[in-house]
Motif scaffolding. Structure first.
Motif, PDB file in Angstrom:
ATOM      1  N   LEU A  63       0.799  -1.219   0.000  1.00 27.37           N
ATOM      2  CA  LEU A  63       0.000   0.000   0.000  1.00 27.37           C
ATOM      3  C   LEU A  63       0.838   1.279   0.000  1.00 27.37           C
ATOM      4  O   LEU A  63       0.420   2.304  -0.535  1.00 27.37           O
ATOM      5  CB  LEU A  63      -0.922   0.016   1.226  1.00 27.37           C
ATOM      6  N   TRP A 194      -4.746   5.473  -1.263  1.00 21.96           N
ATOM      7  CA  TRP A 194      -4.319   4.289  -2.010  1.00 21.96           C
ATOM      8  C   TRP A 194      -5.023   4.188  -3.369  1.00 21.96           C
ATOM      9  O   TRP A 194      -4.557   3.503  -4.267  1.00 21.96           O
ATOM     10  CB  TRP A 194      -4.590   3.009  -1.205  1.00 21.96           C
ATOM     11  N   GLY A 242      -4.746  -3.618  -1.181  1.00 20.22           N
ATOM     12  CA  GLY A 242      -3.592  -3.181  -1.952  1.00 20.22           C
ATOM     13  C   GLY A 242      -3.411  -3.961  -3.241  1.00 20.22           C
ATOM     14  O   GLY A 242      -3.118  -3.389  -4.299  1.00 20.22           O
TER      15      GLY A 242
END
Length: 276
Positions: A63, A194, A242
């Protein structure tokens, strides 16, 4: 078609789902006498892998590059014409059934948008988010957030609701269609840190320049990123997050939804400063 295929493929490719599936596969193979040792071995290996991926800071390392791609926004005194809030912070179906807003761990998207609405009282606020389920249309998120903003004092005349989009690329296309941004206007894009690289990439591709306003960070600073997770479920949840975002970047670039594999700052409009 891309939407449905990507959702179905990702369900089976999600790391946590894949690890559990491989453990179950090993247990099934162990039911056969000739494959018993092999099946037990597979189950043991992937059970240990599940524990390792859940506790070790693997997810943080995945991430971190995403979240550090754009610096946090700093108010530089320049006017802001609009604020775009991308969906993903509210559980639309639960909100509809409860009759009140039900947020998830990305609630900062809504909270920061409220703060920005007061900081820039002349800015329009565009909320983009439709139903995102594979089967059926699903409840749209944007109208629920819009109603909440109105309830906390945001002028309804400032709010634009885009409730058709199901993907980030549709967020950009439908937002541009609704906002009709003029050359030189400055629009802040509020989404999770993210998710910001892919979001900026598709908005730029759609011809809608935006200034990133990243929120909802899942990684800390310094040595915090090297700490193990307190629970396996927490590490796996962030690993799924992620991995999905990196897969999204690759998929969007491969299908020409972004011009870069890993979109980043391009000049002062896309950047920020290390302090908000």
């Amino acid at each position: 078609m891309f939407y449905y295929v990507s959702k179905i493929v990702w369900f089976f490719a999600t790391p946590s789902n894949l690890l559990i599936s491989l453990i179950l596969l090993g247990l099934i193979l162990a039911l056969f006498r000739r494959l018993r040792r092999f099946g037990i071995g597979i189950s043991l290996v992937f059970a240990l892998a599940t524990i390792a991926f859940g506790l070790l800071p693997v997810a943080s390392y995945i991430l971190l590059p995403l979240e550090e791609r754009f610096l946090p926004f700093r108010d530089d005194g320049k006017p802001v014409d609009g604020i775009i809030l991308l969906g993903g912070s509210v559980e639309a179906a639960d909100s509809a059934s409860r009759g009140m807003i039900v947020s998830n761990e990305s609630a900062e998207r809504v909270l920061d948008t409220i703060q920005l609405a007061h900081r820039y009282p002349a800015a329009r606020i565009l909320i983009s988010g439709g139903g995102g389920t594979v089967f059926g249309d699903g409840a749209a998120e944007a109208p629920i957030i819009a109603a909440y903003l109105k309830s906390v004092g945001v002028d309804p005349a400032r709010i634009l609701v885009e409730d058709r989009s199901r993907t980030t690329s549709e967020n950009a296309a439908y937002s541009k269609e609704l906002a009709k941004p003029r050359e030189g206007e400055r629009w802040l894009l509020v989404t999770s840190a993210w998710h910001m690289p892919r979001a900026v990439g598709v908005f730029e591709k759609a011809g809608f320049p935006v200034t990133p306003y990243p929120v909802d960070f899942r990684t800390g600073g310094g040595s915090n990123n090297h700490r193990p997770f307190a629970s396996i479920s927490e590490g796996l949840r962030r690993l799924d997050l992620g991995t999905k975002e990196w897969a999204g970047l690759i998929g969007y670039y491969a299908t020409d939804r972004t011009s870069q594999l890993f979109p980043g700052p391009q000049g002062s409009a896309a950047g920020g400063s290390a302090s908000r």
